[in-house]
Design an enzyme around this catalytic site. Structure first.
Site, PDB file in Angstrom:
ATOM      1  N   ASP A 252      29.280  14.799   5.621  1.00 34.91           N
ATOM      2  CA  ASP A 252      30.083  15.982   5.320  1.00 34.91           C
ATOM      3  C   ASP A 252      31.556  15.592   5.254  1.00 34.91           C
ATOM      4  O   ASP A 252      32.137  15.164   6.242  1.00 34.91           O
ATOM      5  CB  ASP A 252      29.855  17.032   6.404  1.00 34.91           C
ATOM      6  CG  ASP A 252      30.457  18.379   6.056  1.00 34.91           C
ATOM      7  OD1 ASP A 252      31.200  18.459   5.060  1.00 34.91           O
ATOM      8  OD2 ASP A 252      30.188  19.351   6.787  1.00 34.91           O
TER       9      ASP A 252
ATOM     10  N   HIS B 205      33.884  17.804   4.588  1.00 36.90           N
ATOM     11  CA  HIS B 205      34.638  18.984   5.045  1.00 36.90           C
ATOM     12  C   HIS B 205      35.805  19.324   4.120  1.00 36.90           C
ATOM     13  O   HIS B 205      36.771  19.960   4.536  1.00 36.90           O
ATOM     14  CB  HIS B 205      35.164  18.786   6.475  1.00 36.90           C
ATOM     15  CG  HIS B 205      34.362  19.509   7.498  1.00 36.90           C
ATOM     16  ND1 HIS B 205      34.921  20.104   8.597  1.00 36.90           N
ATOM     17  CD2 HIS B 205      33.034  19.760   7.585  1.00 36.90           C
ATOM     18  CE1 HIS B 205      33.978  20.668   9.333  1.00 36.90           C
ATOM     19  NE2 HIS B 205      32.823  20.467   8.743  1.00 36.90           N
TER      20      HIS B 205
ATOM     21  N   GLU C 258      28.732  15.915   1.093  1.00 40.43           N
ATOM     22  CA  GLU C 258      28.965  17.362   1.109  1.00 40.43           C
ATOM     23  C   GLU C 258      30.447  17.716   1.085  1.00 40.43           C
ATOM     24  O   GLU C 258      31.249  17.076   1.761  1.00 40.43           O
ATOM     25  CB  GLU C 258      28.321  17.936   2.377  1.00 40.43           C
ATOM     26  CG  GLU C 258      28.579  19.406   2.615  1.00 40.43           C
ATOM     27  CD  GLU C 258      27.913  19.887   3.898  1.00 40.43           C
ATOM     28  OE1 GLU C 258      28.413  20.859   4.488  1.00 40.43           O
ATOM     29  OE2 GLU C 258      26.893  19.286   4.316  1.00 40.43           O
TER      30      GLU C 258
ATOM     31  N   GLU D  28      28.775  26.069   1.311  1.00 38.09           N
ATOM     32  CA  GLU D  28      28.854  26.827   2.549  1.00 38.09           C
ATOM     33  C   GLU D  28      30.014  27.817   2.547  1.00 38.09           C
ATOM     34  O   GLU D  28      29.983  28.814   3.255  1.00 38.09           O
ATOM     35  CB  GLU D  28      28.975  25.897   3.755  1.00 38.09           C
ATOM     36  CG  GLU D  28      30.314  25.181   3.873  1.00 38.09           C
ATOM     37  CD  GLU D  28      30.371  24.246   5.070  1.00 38.09           C
ATOM     38  OE1 GLU D  28      31.065  24.581   6.048  1.00 38.09           O
ATOM     39  OE2 GLU D  28      29.719  23.186   5.029  1.00 38.09           O
TER      40      GLU D  28
ATOM     41  N   ASP E 163      25.035  29.821   2.704  1.00 41.54           N
ATOM     42  CA  ASP E 163      24.833  30.173   4.111  1.00 41.54           C
ATOM     43  C   ASP E 163      24.417  31.634   4.149  1.00 41.54           C
ATOM     44  O   ASP E 163      25.173  32.515   3.757  1.00 41.54           O
ATOM     45  CB  ASP E 163      26.120  29.961   4.908  1.00 41.54           C
ATOM     46  CG  ASP E 163      25.884  30.044   6.401  1.00 41.54           C
ATOM     47  OD1 ASP E 163      25.189  30.994   6.831  1.00 41.54           O
ATOM     48  OD2 ASP E 163      26.388  29.192   7.144  1.00 41.54           O
TER      49      ASP E 163
ATOM     50  N   HIS F 164      23.126  25.949   4.459  1.00 39.12           N
ATOM     51  CA  HIS F 164      24.054  25.632   5.544  1.00 39.12           C
ATOM     52  C   HIS F 164      23.706  26.494   6.750  1.00 39.12           C
ATOM     53  O   HIS F 164      23.399  27.671   6.624  1.00 39.12           O
ATOM     54  CB  HIS F 164      25.480  25.937   5.062  1.00 39.12           C
ATOM     55  CG  HIS F 164      26.547  25.740   6.084  1.00 39.12           C
ATOM     56  ND1 HIS F 164      27.118  26.788   6.785  1.00 39.12           N
ATOM     57  CD2 HIS F 164      27.177  24.622   6.521  1.00 39.12           C
ATOM     58  CE1 HIS F 164      28.046  26.318   7.589  1.00 39.12           C
ATOM     59  NE2 HIS F 164      28.102  25.008   7.459  1.00 39.12           N
TER      60      HIS F 164
END
Length: 391
Positions: free
Chosen positions: A196, A198, A223, A249, A272, A299
């Site tokens: 990830d 982020h 991700e 997400e 999500d 997610h």
């Protein structure tokens, strides 16, 4: 049947507070649970649920699509992450009510299950908030990865990329390259690895530099390699790397995911269900992704109700690939439930047969862990020159 009220039960989970939504009906003993957890926005989400309540009192809880339209269209102003999280928690609880009223699991209402189990992946040490390991120490990090796999998982998502900006310093890129290679060597090819970003890189070139450092270990996906919302930028990256990408997400509506699908920006989308209008939005998003040959990897680093919701959704979604979970984030994850369906068997969750979502919150147990100000790790995201970075 009529909706008579909505209650929220807040449970502290250190880095976030779980917000469980309980929709009440005029049928004795019949209620539904949902989860509207949104990191560091607990008070705002609870207030929004209160604001949505007047739209729902006296309405038939079985008319789920109608009630989602009621909450979103009567609100006039676009609801955003806070508002749609509130809607999602309520929407999930409506499906729980419907499943219980009809005596069937929610997956049966979604067209029936299309698989026999739901494959899951976890985080380092199952997301244990008290056992974080810095990725600067490669040996300790690999030990923690191995420990996690030995807990029964064959897929894990890790954070390799440091806080960054518009450039990718060569020493940092070299470290990520060594770290990724060491993890792959430790666990072998039989364990799926995801990483990830982020959305930390501020430029496409910085993101690409880190992706190329990770490519040799053949991750399932990288991700959120840049901040969400720039599908054209993500698609540009996808054409310049040899690694599947994922995002979603922090996208909330079918229209946002349509842009991702049209540009072929990623291989996997990650809605999500606690933010994208629950099953109602999630099913539409999955259909958009399926038409674009994209897999769905929902997610979910949140609480047990969110996990139960994801399990029902995954069981009935054809292009589902793998489910995120963090059931070890705090020791009381399962303790606060009187009914709990998230049982790990050979790296997957079995499909539950209980009516509704198959989960119940023990409100007395939950009360032992009341709301508390969260520990916010995002405050650590500061670059060497003092500039605030993307967490």
């Amino acid at each position: 049947m009529k909706i008579t009220g909505i209650e929220t039960v807040v449970v502290n989970a250190v880095h976030r507070n779980w917000i469980f939504v309980k929709v009440l009906t005029d049928q004795p003993g019949l209620w539904g649970w949902g989860e509207a957890t949104l990191e560091w926005k607990t008070r705002a989400v609870k207030g929004t649920i209160d604001d949505l309540l007047p739209f729902l009192i006296g309405e038939d809880p079985m008319r789920i699509e109608h009630l989602v339209n009621t909450m979103t269209r009567f609100s006039f102003w676009p609801l955003g992450s806070i508002g749609l999280t509130a809607v999602s928690g309520i929407e999930q609880a409506l499906w729980d009510i419907k499943g219980k009223a009809l005596g069937v699991p929610v997956w049966q209402l979604l067209g029936g299950r299309v698989r026999d189990s739901v494959r899951v992946y976890t985080h380092l040490r199952r997301g244990d908030s008290s056992a974080r390991v810095p990725n600067t120490d490669i040996s300790r990090f690999c030990d923690a990865v191995q420990e996690t796999v030995e807990m029964g998982y064959n897929a894990i998502k890790l954070g390799f990329v440091p806080y960054t900006g518009y450039d990718a310093p060569l020493p940092a890129v070299r470290h990520v390259e060594k770290l990724a290679a060491a993890v792959r060597e430790r666990v072998g090819d039989g364990v799926e690895i995801m990483t990830d970003f982020h959305g930390r890189p501020d430029s496409l070139d910085a993101a690409i530099a880190y992706i190329k450092a990770i490519e040799p270990i053949k991750p399932l996906f990288c991700e959120e390699v840049i901040q969400p919302g720039d599908s054209a930028g993500m698609a540009d990256i996808a054409r310049r790397v040899d690694c599947p990408l994922a995002t979603g997400e922090r996208l909330f509506t079918p229209r946002e995911f349509l842009e991702v699908a049209q540009t072929r920006a990623v291989a996997y989308i990650q809605p999500d269900l606690a933010h994208c209008m629950g099953f109602t939005g999630g099913r539409k998003i999955a259909a958009i992704a399926e038409a674009a040959h994209m897999g769905v990897c929902p997610h979910n680093p949140m609480g047990p109700v969110a996990g139960a919701v994801a399990l029902q959704f995954d069981a009935a979604t054809t292009n589902f690939v793998i489910q995120e979970e963090a059931v070890g984030i705090v020791p009381w994850f399962e303790e606060i439930c009187s009914s709990y369906p998230l049982n790990l068997v050979n790296g997957a969750w079995p499909i539950p047969e209980a009516p509704g979502l198959g989960i119940e919150i023990d409100e007395k147990a939950a009360a032992r862990y009341p709301f508390a100000q969260e520990v916010i790790p995002a405050t650590e995201s500061v670059l060497a020159d003092g500039r605030i970075a993307n967490w």
